[in-house]
Design a protein around this motif. Sequence first.
Motif, short mmCIF file in Angstrom:
data_model
loop_
_atom_site.label_atom_id
_atom_site.label_comp_id
_atom_site.label_asym_id
_atom_site.label_seq_id
_atom_site.Cartn_x
_atom_site.Cartn_y
_atom_site.Cartn_z
N ASP A 1 20.75 47.54 35.83
CA ASP A 1 21.56 46.98 36.91
C ASP A 1 21.48 47.85 38.15
OD1 ASP A 1 22.42 44.86 35.37
OD2 ASP A 1 24.25 45.87 34.69
N VAL B 1 22.67 50.18 41.16
CA VAL B 1 23.75 51.16 41.27
C VAL B 1 23.83 51.61 42.72
CG1 VAL B 1 24.67 53.37 40.48
CG2 VAL B 1 23.34 51.94 38.90
N GLU C 1 31.68 53.07 41.49
CA GLU C 1 32.15 52.14 40.47
C GLU C 1 30.99 51.61 39.63
OE1 GLU C 1 35.10 52.87 43.38
OE2 GLU C 1 33.06 52.09 43.68
N GLU C 2 29.88 51.30 40.29
CA GLU C 2 28.71 50.82 39.55
C GLU C 2 28.10 51.92 38.70
OE1 GLU C 2 27.35 47.22 42.58
OE2 GLU C 2 26.34 49.16 42.70
N LEU D 1 29.87 54.32 37.26
CA LEU D 1 30.77 54.40 36.10
C LEU D 1 30.46 53.31 35.08
CD1 LEU D 1 34.17 55.24 37.82
CD2 LEU D 1 32.82 56.75 36.34
N GLN D 2 30.10 52.12 35.55
CA GLN D 2 29.71 51.05 34.64
C GLN D 2 28.45 51.41 33.88
OE1 GLN D 2 31.45 48.10 33.86
NE2 GLN D 2 29.93 48.23 32.22
N LEU D 3 27.51 52.05 34.56
CA LEU D 3 26.29 52.52 33.90
C LEU D 3 26.63 53.49 32.77
CD1 LEU D 3 23.24 53.08 33.61
CD2 LEU D 3 23.44 54.69 35.52
N GLN E 1 29.40 53.72 31.12
CA GLN E 1 30.05 52.97 30.05
C GLN E 1 29.03 52.17 29.23
OE1 GLN E 1 33.13 50.61 31.89
NE2 GLN E 1 34.20 52.42 32.67
N ASN E 2 28.03 51.62 29.90
CA ASN E 2 26.98 50.89 29.18
C ASN E 2 26.26 51.80 28.19
OD1 ASN E 2 27.55 48.55 30.62
ND2 ASN E 2 25.89 48.86 32.10
#
Length: 246
Positions: A45, A47, A51-52, A54-56, A58-59
Amino acid sequence: MDHLGYRMKFGVLGPSTNTIVQPDFDDMRPVGVTNHYSRIIIPNDPVNTDEEFLQLVQNIQGNTLQAVDVLKSCEMQYLVMGMSAATFWDGRKGAEKYLEMMRDRAGVGVSCGSFATEAALNVYKAKRIAFLSPYFPVANDQVRQFYQDCGFTVIRDVCLRRPSPVLIAHTTDEICRDALRQLDGDDVDAIVQVGTNLSMARFAAAAEWYLGKPVIAINTATYWHALRACGISDKLQGFGKLLSHY
């Protein structure tokens, strides 16, 4: 005894988007040691924000333990983590809990980038450090906190804000050289590069020569740490003083 890995069978973890760890670790592999790679499945995805990023993270965390279970089926003898951001999270105490979780799941010893670079800095007796990453500021804050908890003074840091997991591996030597110029100074004892998909193992070795101080690439430090933890003391040229002298 394994026919090729008669000294050690390493299990290696890395995100599915990571194309640097596997060739780096294979280049550092002594005879009789084998690396067995398991990919942590994540999307590539974009980045562009904290915030993006942090999503990475978490993935990656969401699929890490499954990738460990895959490696257990080949009866690995030691686990080498080719992913780094999560290993710095929540300071040194948080990193210790994370490492303990990984050991428990793997059932073997584990080397990871945070504690490996700490060990390398201690070998060099460095106190004042600077670091660069492909991350965003939210992650650099976590890295800084870890090193401060370990007793180092972080003088400066640079985050390259790479726009996707795969594009981290497209970072050029010129970009890394410019980052080192921003980080270096008489007030810095050593420079650390974090982010395992950022290719700096050989460039860091060259930078040590012209900067006159340790430049620690995380992949070099992690593989060095794993080898030494397993009692393998082979010296290797071409990846800096850490692997060739210690």
